[in-house]
Design a protein around this motif. Structure first.
Motif, PDB file in Angstrom:
ATOM      1  N   ARG A   1     -15.690 -10.963  10.183  1.00 44.39           N
ATOM      2  CA  ARG A   1     -15.609  -9.953   9.092  1.00 44.39           C
ATOM      3  C   ARG A   1     -17.516 -10.033   8.561  1.00 44.39           C
ATOM      4  N   GLY A   2     -17.884  -9.023   9.035  1.00 40.61           N
ATOM      5  CA  GLY A   2     -19.492  -8.991   8.509  1.00 40.61           C
ATOM      6  C   GLY A   2     -20.386  -9.714   9.027  1.00 40.61           C
TER       7      GLY A   2
ATOM      8  N   ASP B   1     -29.317   2.671  11.739  1.00 39.56           N
ATOM      9  CA  ASP B   1     -28.332   3.816  11.968  1.00 39.56           C
ATOM     10  C   ASP B   1     -28.831   4.631  12.847  1.00 39.56           C
TER      11      ASP B   1
ATOM     12  N   ARG C   1     -20.067   5.181  -0.325  1.00 39.12           N
ATOM     13  CA  ARG C   1     -18.797   4.218   0.253  1.00 39.12           C
ATOM     14  C   ARG C   1     -18.292   3.356  -0.824  1.00 39.12           C
TER      15      ARG C   1
ATOM     16  N   TYR D   1     -25.197   3.520   0.380  1.00 42.58           N
ATOM     17  CA  TYR D   1     -24.247   3.637   1.663  1.00 42.58           C
ATOM     18  C   TYR D   1     -23.449   4.934   1.463  1.00 42.58           C
TER      19      TYR D   1
ATOM     20  N   ASP E   1     -22.017  -1.898   8.569  1.00 42.35           N
ATOM     21  CA  ASP E   1     -21.111  -0.879   9.274  1.00 42.35           C
ATOM     22  C   ASP E   1     -21.974   0.468   9.505  1.00 42.35           C
TER      23      ASP E   1
END
Length: 408
Positions: free
Chosen positions: A179-180, A356, A285, A282, A335
């Motif tokens: 996780r992450g 990104d 989000r 982000y 993410d």
């Protein structure tokens, strides 16, 4: 005189209480906590507190609360909340009022499925009391089984090995820290644990946990049984939203707040592990962060907004973990990253930069001995906050100082 009440006496709640005074609020402040202790820091519970003594590391001592004229009610859980009447009822039956309210109720460990009743040899780690109970099994000749390969489980594994206990860690997913945390970083952590004697079993399904007078048992799907003196389950956390939800406040993976930490009631705010919020950095989000620095940052921000500042959440998420001599630090949220650039540093340390599709820096993940990556992760955090699109070649070049990218 205005009365601000803070329900939840942890790092976030305590930080908010002092920040109110620092911002010249001269009304009443009441901080309510269910535990008997004054607010204390939780990160040491899996590390230093187990190694060097079991006294909780207080956020501040009693004298400082008194000097700041902050009423601290410890050992009092809140049974119900009435936003319409601006009242709440304590476990001792007393009903108190407020003018504005901050919820910093935190989170609790996710229980292992199927367990019920009181378990003495199967535990979780969240409170000082949990740490005291676990410490007895962390000694030579004892076997600790840990269910879950996240930060808590791995930090506890490192501490247990330092104290001489044998450790087996069971993770249902193909790797630890799924996780992450990037796989390259997780491999370094896993390799170090194995070198220290920790047995790590991944992609293992657990049929159940049990205990008796002789020990505790992890029953695997392949019919193997791991026998231990103690099992600690670290399989995530659940935000404490029940008080808010039962009072009619909106929830969404936590108490739902806006960018100012305001709940669906304009006189009630929420901060820390218990709340989810939109993060404009982000693209709005909604996130919920279980992190020490987030608790501090949001405590300060909530205090300002309780007083009408109207400031939006802007801090870059930041996480850290110490295991043996290794320090892992992550800034931002990876993410949505389409490209990862690796920057090798001295003595095996490295940082991964996550970009990104447009080249914007979303996150940076670093690991190394001591403070090897701390400075560059801090600079990366500043670049993330500024929405920079750094040249990947420059990021990957160890001889180029990241500070020059900020200046540019």
């Amino acid at each position: 005189m205005s009365h601000i009440v803070i329900i939840g006496a942890g790092e976030c709640g305590a930080r908010a209480a002092f920040a109110l005074r620092e911002k010249n609020f001269d009304g009443r402040i009441t901080l309510v906590g269910a535990e008997e202790h004054l607010p204390y820091e939780r990160p040491p519970l899996s590390k230093d507190a187990l190694l060097h003594g079991l006294e909780p590391k207080l956020v501040s001592d009693a004298a400082r609360y008194a000097d700041a004229d902050i009423d601290v009610l410890t050992g009092h859980s809140v049974e119900s909340l009435d936003p319409a009447g601006k009242t709440f009822q304590l476990s001792n039956g007393n009903c108190l009022t407020y003018d504005r309210l901050l919820l910093t109720t935190g989170a609790r460990p996710r229980p292992f499925p199927g367990l019920s009743g009181v378990n003495h040899r199967i535990r979780t780690l969240r409170t000082h009391g949990d740490a005291v109970a676990i410490r007895a099994a962390l000694q030579p000749g004892k076997h600790l089984a840990i269910v879950g390969g996240g930060f808590i489980g791995l930090e506890l594994a490192a501490t247990a090995r330092k104290l001489g206990a044998t450790v087996t860690l069971v993770e249902g997913l193909p790797r630890i820290l799924s996780r992450g945390v990037p796989e390259e970083v997780a491999v370094v952590v896993a390799t170090r644990h194995k070198a220290e004697g920790v047995e790590i079993l991944c992609s293992v399904k657990i049929q159940g946990l049990s205990e008796d007078r002789e020990g505790a048992y992890v029953l695997l799907d392949d019919r193997r049984t791991i026998e231990a003196d103690l099992i600690v389950a670290g399989i995530g956390a659940i935000p404490n939203v029940e008080l808010a939800r039962d009072a009619g406040l909106a929830t969404d993976n936590g108490i739902a707040v806006d960018t100012h930490l305001e709940t669906s009631d304009p006189d009630i705010f929420a901060a820390g592990d218990c709340c989810s919020f939109p993060l404009s950095l982000y693209d709005g989000r909604r996130v919920r962060l279980e992190a020490w620095r987030n608790a501090q940052d949001q405590g300060t921000l909530a205090a300002a907004n309780l007083l009408g500042a109207g400031e939006a959440v802007s801090a870059v998420p930041w996480f850290w973990s110490d295991q043996y001599d290794l320090t892992l630090q992550i800034a931002g949220l990876a993410d949505g990253a389409m490209q990862t650039v690796r920057r090798n540093m001295t003595d095996g340390a490295f940082i991964l930069f996550h970009l990104d599709a447009d080249g914007r820096l979303l996150a940076a993940s670093g690991i190394g001995a001591g403070n090897a990556v701390a400075r560059d992760i801090r600079l990366a955090e500043m670049m993330i906050a500024a929405s920079l699109r750094p040249d990947p070649v420059v990021l990957a070049t160890p001889g180029t100082k990241l500070k020059t990218l900020l200046a540019a």
